[in-house]
Design a protein around this motif. Structure first.
Motif, PDB file in Angstrom:
ATOM      1  N   SER A  25      -8.102   4.784  17.995  1.00  8.76           N
ATOM      2  CA  SER A  25      -8.414   6.201  17.819  1.00  8.76           C
ATOM      3  C   SER A  25      -7.259   7.003  18.394  1.00  8.76           C
ATOM      4  CB  SER A  25      -9.719   6.547  18.541  1.00  8.76           C
ATOM      5  OG  SER A  25      -9.981   7.926  18.468  1.00  8.76           O
ATOM      6  N   ASP A  26      -6.758   7.978  17.630  1.00  5.30           N
ATOM      7  CA  ASP A  26      -5.640   8.768  18.131  1.00  5.30           C
ATOM      8  C   ASP A  26      -5.498  10.054  17.342  1.00  5.30           C
ATOM      9  OD1 ASP A  26      -3.440   9.420  19.747  1.00  5.30           O
ATOM     10  OD2 ASP A  26      -2.606   7.404  19.585  1.00  5.30           O
ATOM     11  N   THR A  27      -4.625  10.934  17.845  1.00  5.99           N
ATOM     12  CA  THR A  27      -4.305  12.204  17.206  1.00  5.99           C
ATOM     13  C   THR A  27      -3.255  11.980  16.121  1.00  5.99           C
ATOM     14  OG1 THR A  27      -2.506  12.665  18.741  1.00  5.99           O
ATOM     15  CG2 THR A  27      -4.720  13.448  19.365  1.00  5.99           C
ATOM     16  N   ALA A  64     -12.157  16.101  20.049  1.00  4.94           N
ATOM     17  CA  ALA A  64     -12.288  15.572  21.404  1.00  4.94           C
ATOM     18  C   ALA A  64     -12.501  16.712  22.395  1.00  4.94           C
ATOM     19  CB  ALA A  64     -11.036  14.773  21.771  1.00  4.94           C
ATOM     20  N   ALA A  65     -12.876  16.352  23.596  1.00  4.51           N
ATOM     21  CA  ALA A  65     -13.128  17.341  24.651  1.00  4.51           C
ATOM     22  C   ALA A  65     -11.894  18.190  24.951  1.00  4.51           C
ATOM     23  CB  ALA A  65     -13.605  16.639  25.913  1.00  4.51           C
ATOM     24  N   ASP A  66     -10.696  17.628  24.730  1.00  5.91           N
ATOM     25  CA  ASP A  66      -9.468  18.382  24.995  1.00  5.91           C
ATOM     26  C   ASP A  66      -9.081  19.303  23.840  1.00  5.91           C
ATOM     27  OD1 ASP A  66      -8.520  16.593  23.102  1.00  5.91           O
ATOM     28  OD2 ASP A  66      -7.074  15.633  24.433  1.00  5.91           O
ATOM     29  N   GLY A  67      -9.915  19.356  22.792  1.00  8.03           N
ATOM     30  CA  GLY A  67      -9.671  20.230  21.659  1.00  8.03           C
ATOM     31  C   GLY A  67      -8.837  19.624  20.549  1.00  8.03           C
ATOM     32  N   GLN A  68      -8.317  18.435  20.759  1.00  9.63           N
ATOM     33  CA  GLN A  68      -7.508  17.779  19.734  1.00  9.63           C
ATOM     34  C   GLN A  68      -8.397  16.984  18.777  1.00  9.63           C
ATOM     35  OE1 GLN A  68      -3.658  16.121  20.699  1.00  9.63           O
ATOM     36  NE2 GLN A  68      -4.079  16.544  22.858  1.00  9.63           N
TER      37      GLN A  68
END
Length: 91
Positions: A25-27, A64-68
């Motif tokens: 899982s990644d951006t 995600a929680a960090d907005g990404q």
């Protein structure tokens, strides 16, 4: 969607990666850097490839929680494996 050769190639490489790393899982940027290991990948082409795979039901995007936005496989089952294998064969 009209798929260019570079997008089709990216889809094939991503499909191989997800077959070997099913819990990945990644951006968008993380995928370019770590999954594709290339600074030369067009982020626009990568975004198109991810969209194509999302429309095929093999990956999903989640905030995600960090907005990404992060991308991952939709499931660990034979149906997703078969779709990824078709992408690999078509690349």
């Amino acid at each position: 969607m009209n798929v260019s050769a570079s997008v089709a190639k990216i889809v094939g490489v991503l499909s191989c990666y997800l077959r070997q790393n099913p819990l990945a899982s990644d951006t968008l940027v993380g995928i370019a850097q770590w999954w594709l290991k290339s600074d030369e990948v067009s982020l626009v082409d990568l975004a198109h490839a991810l969209k194509q795979m999302e429309q095929a039901g093999v990956i999903e995007a989640s905030n995600a929680a960090d907005g990404q936005v992060r991308y991952r496989r939709t499931g660990l089952n034979a149906k997703v494996d078969e779709a990824l294998d078709r992408f690999i064969a078509d690349s």
